[in-house]
Each structure stands twice: as C-alpha cells, then as structure tokens.
Design a protein around this motif. Structure first.
Motif, PDB file in Angstrom:
ATOM      1  N   VAL A 105       1.377   5.089  -0.505  1.00  0.00           N
ATOM      2  CA  VAL A 105       0.400   6.182  -0.431  1.00  0.00           C
ATOM      3  C   VAL A 105       0.976   7.566  -0.738  1.00  0.00           C
ATOM      4  O   VAL A 105       0.223   8.506  -0.956  1.00  0.00           O
ATOM      5  CB  VAL A 105      -0.301   6.214   0.947  1.00  0.00           C
ATOM      6  N   ASP A 109       0.771  -1.250   0.000  1.00  0.00           N
ATOM      7  CA  ASP A 109       0.000   0.000   0.000  1.00  0.00           C
ATOM      8  C   ASP A 109       0.814   1.319   0.000  1.00  0.00           C
ATOM      9  O   ASP A 109       0.881   2.016   1.000  1.00  0.00           O
ATOM     10  CB  ASP A 109      -0.940   0.026   1.193  1.00  0.00           C
ATOM     11  N   GLU A 156       6.468   6.440   0.602  1.00  0.00           N
ATOM     12  CA  GLU A 156       5.814   6.173   1.879  1.00  0.00           C
ATOM     13  C   GLU A 156       4.661   5.198   1.664  1.00  0.00           C
ATOM     14  O   GLU A 156       3.761   5.443   0.871  1.00  0.00           O
ATOM     15  CB  GLU A 156       5.242   7.473   2.480  1.00  0.00           C
ATOM     16  N   ALA A 157       4.697   4.106   2.422  1.00  0.00           N
ATOM     17  CA  ALA A 157       3.582   3.175   2.437  1.00  0.00           C
ATOM     18  C   ALA A 157       2.841   3.378   3.756  1.00  0.00           C
ATOM     19  O   ALA A 157       3.289   4.151   4.606  1.00  0.00           O
ATOM     20  CB  ALA A 157       4.082   1.751   2.310  1.00  0.00           C
ATOM     21  N   VAL A 158       1.700   2.716   3.928  1.00  0.00           N
ATOM     22  CA  VAL A 158       0.941   2.899   5.164  1.00  0.00           C
ATOM     23  C   VAL A 158       1.824   2.633   6.377  1.00  0.00           C
ATOM     24  O   VAL A 158       1.856   3.403   7.324  1.00  0.00           O
ATOM     25  CB  VAL A 158      -0.300   1.974   5.198  1.00  0.00           C
ATOM     26  N   LYS A 159       2.563   1.534   6.318  1.00  0.00           N
ATOM     27  CA  LYS A 159       3.314   1.087   7.499  1.00  0.00           C
ATOM     28  C   LYS A 159       4.802   1.355   7.446  1.00  0.00           C
ATOM     29  O   LYS A 159       5.494   1.096   8.411  1.00  0.00           O
ATOM     30  CB  LYS A 159       3.120  -0.421   7.687  1.00  0.00           C
ATOM     31  N   ALA A 160       5.323   1.778   6.286  1.00  0.00           N
ATOM     32  CA  ALA A 160       6.782   1.888   6.188  1.00  0.00           C
ATOM     33  C   ALA A 160       7.165   3.027   5.255  1.00  0.00           C
ATOM     34  O   ALA A 160       6.366   3.477   4.438  1.00  0.00           O
ATOM     35  CB  ALA A 160       7.353   0.582   5.653  1.00  0.00           C
TER      36      ALA A 160
END
Lengths: 362, 128
Positions: free
Chosen positions: B40, B38, B61-65
């Motif tokens: 974003v 994901d 940038e992903a949701v978690k990382a």
C-alpha cells in the motif's frame, strides 16, 4: 500440532493462504486483504470463526455466577440477548473480552481463541454457586456472515423473519434442518450474523451459505481482513490492545463495567483505579503524514516519550495509516497531535470514536 | 508457487535485478510481493542518490507488514518508477514488469557476480 477447524478443507479448496493462528490452521487471506475487506464493506463475506472458544454455564445460579466473573451486568439481559463484557483478574487486569449469550436453559460465553484454554481454567478455578461448566469449544463451529447484504443472504436459509432479530440478539432455531444459534453480532462494523453449529454440520452449512449468497457474489474472508475491519471500528484485540497488564477503564471499556453490581472479580482494585484517576489511556489515531504505525512503536509528544502503539495498520476504507496505543492521560485529548516513531517519524492526530463511520451495523 | 523468471538476477533480500550494459533495473520478486501481500505504500530513493550494494534505500509497506528495500548493486539512482509510488498494488500485480522500482547506473559491473542466479534464488525461497 495445530488444530483444524471443521471448515479447513473449504479454505484449502478456495485457495486460502493458511497460517497458524492461536493454535489453529486458519486462512489469513484468499484473494487479498484489501479486496476481501472491500467485499465486506460493500456486499457480503463469510468468516470461519470456529477457532473462538465457547464455554457453557448451566445450573440455577448461572446468572449470579456469570455476573460474578464478568464486569458488565448480565442480569440486565433479556432472553436470547447478547452482551459484550470482560473478565478480570483480582488486580483488575483483563483475563479476556467476551460475548455473553443469555439462552433459555444456559448461558454461553464466547471467548477469544488464543485465550480459550486459559479462560476455561480461570472460570473453573472461580466456580461457585450451583453451576455446571462445560468447555464446548471443540464441538462448536461458527460462521460469521457480514456485510450490508448479510440479511438478504442469511434470510434465504431461515423461515423466521430476520428483521425481527435486533442487533446483539440471538435465536435458537434451525437452518434448513441444522440446529444453530443465530445472532445478529459481528466484529466488522457491518450488519451481519454469527451462526453457531455443531462441527459435524459444518460442510453442509458452508455450502448452504455460499449457495444462498451466490447472487450477491459472496466470498470467503480471511483473518487479515478480519483484523483491518475490526480495527477500522476501533474494536480492541486481546493480546494487542488489552491484556492482563491493562484494565478496562484505561482501555476505554468503562461502558461495559458496572460498579453498581453487588460484586465482580477485580471490582475493588478497579474502583480504586477509578478514584485515583487514569495514568494512561488507549487512544485511536490517524496518520497525517506518510507511513503506517506498527505494533510496539514508541509514541512521542515533542521530545518526550509518552506511550506506545498497541495495534497499527493501513486502513483500506480510509486509505491511510491508523493506530491505537496507550499514552499518558495528559496527552490523550481528542485532536492532540503526536509522533509515532516508525523508520521515519509519522505525525498522527488523536481522533474520537471509530475510524470508519459509515458501517451498516444495525 | 512463486514465479522466478530466468532473465534476471536476484539478491538474498528478494530483489530482482536486470542488467543492461552499465544500467540495472531493480524490483521486488514475485515471492516477496506474495509474502508481503497487499502493498500500500512505497518509498523509493531520490534520483541522483549514490547507493552501495546492500544499503537500505527505501521501504515497502503492506497492510500487515513492512519491509526494507536494499540496493542490489552500487551506483547512482538515475530513475524511479513514479507510477508505482502512486499505485503500489502494481508490485503485487506485475512484480517483474510494471512493478519495477528504480534504475541504477552501475559503478562496477563485476559486482553483479555476487548476485544469485535464478536457480540459486529458487533454492533460497524453497528453504522458507
């Protein structure tokens, strides 16, 4: 060796991406964090939360004992009512946050997976009065059915009228022959139920829930979306937003601390902290500029470091970065603008209440 | 299993590079997008910026990382994929196609000899 929950095979069958979390092999995601998040916000999803710990307290003094080890007032609970609470160390640091189920012949404490062994040891260490304490974590599996369509799906599996179960209430019943504790609780901000059952019934229960949800396109949801959903509701996560170095007052959990009780572990130092005034507060903030706040980044007011981020994520329902963190109380007012030191500084504004305000939670 | 295509070269930092004469297109590998999940937000270098191989030129940038983006080759950024800035999920959907990130006018084509072949990249991600 990491443990497997009784639903592990189901996660593998559903192509879950498996990671180790709190000593368990758990699915972090299935189709993706954002689509899973949106499923729970818009229809209904199912979480395996069997990794949570369950400690059972029996005996004639169980209420007195639970009231001694927790900060909320468990004696106010009606039969089958559920209560959010914390357990504290003698210095008022948080042992864990938990749910207290006041069942007919016992009290069930539902604790965080990562703290389960520590919590059980802590409870045993502080055992007094006439109580029997059993760690039931290994034997109990748990599914959370969450989303605005959770009730019509779950209703198909029960004879009793689920609209009679109020938010934070439970019932001991059976789900098509399987003995369960069914509670209207959750960690998503949506309406939903949590179903506790013996691990040996897990596979059957999973099939039942998914077949009941077929018309609603029910889907399995991983830990990734569990975190973004809880975060948008601004629920604390132990290990990030609260831990043994934080007290419930600065964490904004004063509403589950009842000083008018006779006694609870950590009461006196916490009263002292309350009288002295809070040095820092847990704030929630939204990014005003591009960027996503991340765990442990520093928070600045002008040139002064005033705190740090405890949790940060992209909020799928708001499509922007959000965060929580501790900042010095003088900088913690709603509307205050601060900077989070990401790779590029992110302008953030302190907001009131949950980030997501349209949940179907009853 | 992550898709490693044969028509491009790779870096240790999980970028793919397709060289065409003195220009190269760069993007994030399928393995990297699946690890991040994901995506974003994407921050890309400005057109006209001179970059050195291995230099951080942007952020994913992903949701978690969050992950830095490193230039695979030295040169000048001549074009960036504006579409992916508006719709970062394109990287998840089509890492080697619509999810491309930027084009570089290469300083020295010989530098490409330092890049990984598809076989070498496959070996690298199998170790993870």
């Amino acid at each position: 060796m990491p443990k497997k929950t009784p639903f592990y095979e189901k996660h593998v069958q559903n192509n879950g991406k498996i990671v180790e979390f709190a000593g368990f092999l758990m699915p972090i995601q299935f189709e993706g964090i954002i689509p899973e998040h949106n499923t729970v916000r818009s229809t209904v999803g199912v979480f395996d939360v069997s990794h949570m710990g369950e400690v059972e307290i029996r005996g004639s003094d169980r209420m007195k004992f639970v009231n001694y080890i927790t900060t909320n007032d468990a004696s106010k609970l009606e039969l089958n009512q559920v209560q959010y609470s914390t357990m504290l160390y003698p210095d008022a640091g948080i042992v864990d946050d938990l749910l207290v189920y006041n069942l007919k012949d016992r009290i069930l404490l539902v604790v965080n997976a990562s703290n389960s062994d520590k919590d059980f040891a802590w409870i045993m260490e502080n055992k007094k009065y006439d109580v029997e304490i059993t760690n039931r974590s290994e034997e109990i599996g748990q599914l959370a059915v969450q989303g605005p369509k959770a009730e019509p799906v779950t209703q198909k599996l029960f004879d009793l009228d689920l609209s009679t179960i109020k938010f934070y209430h439970s019932v001991e019943t059976d789900m098509k022959g399987i003995p369960v504790i069914l509670s209207r609780t959750g960690y998503t901000g949506e309406d939903g139920f949590e179903i506790y059952l013996e691990s040996k019934h897990a596979a059957d229960a999973w099939e039942m829930v998914f077949s009941a949800g077929r018309d609603f396109n029910i889907k399995p949801i991983g830990l990734g979306a569990r975190d973004t959903l809880r975060f948008e509701m601004r629920y604390c996560l132990y290990g990030n937003d609260i831990d043994k170095t934080t007290n419930p007052l600065e964490a904004g959990l004063g509403w589950i601390v009842k000083f008018d009780k006779e006694e609870f572990i950590g009461m006196d130092p916490l009263l002292e902290i309350k009288k002295r005034g809070l040095r820092r507060k847990l704030i929630g903030f939204e990014a005003l500029t591009k960027g996503i706040p991340r765990h442990l980044q520093e928070i600045f007011a002008g040139d002064e470091k005033v705190g740090f981020v405890t949790s940060g994520t992209f909020a799928p329902s708001l499509t922007k970065g959000i965060g929580m963190g501790y900042v010095n109380s003088v900088h913690a007012a709603i509307g205050n603008k601060l900077k989070v030191m990401g790779k590029e500084p992110i302008d953030v504004e302190i907001i009131k209440g949950p980030f997501y305000k349209h949940g179907s939670r009853k | 299993m992550a898709n490693v295509i044969d028509s491009v070269k790779y870096t240790k930092e999980h970028e793919w590079i397709k060289i065409d004469g003195d220009t190269a297109v760069e993007g994030l590998t399928d393995y990297a997008q699946s690890e991040l999940s994901d995506i974003v937000m994407v921050e890309l270098p400005a057109v006209g910026k001179k970059v050195k191989a291995g230099e951080s030129v942007g952020t994913i940038e992903a949701v978690k990382a969050v992950s830095d983006l490193y230039a695979g080759l030295s040169g000048e950024i001549v074009e960036v994929n504006e579409k992916v800035v508006g719709e970062p999920a394109l990287i998840n959907k089509d890492a080697y196609g619509e999810g491309w990130l930027y084009k570089i006018k290469i300083d020295d084509v010989k530098e490409a000899e330092n890049l990984l072949s598809p076989e070498q990249y496959k070996e690298l991600i199998e170790k993870h």
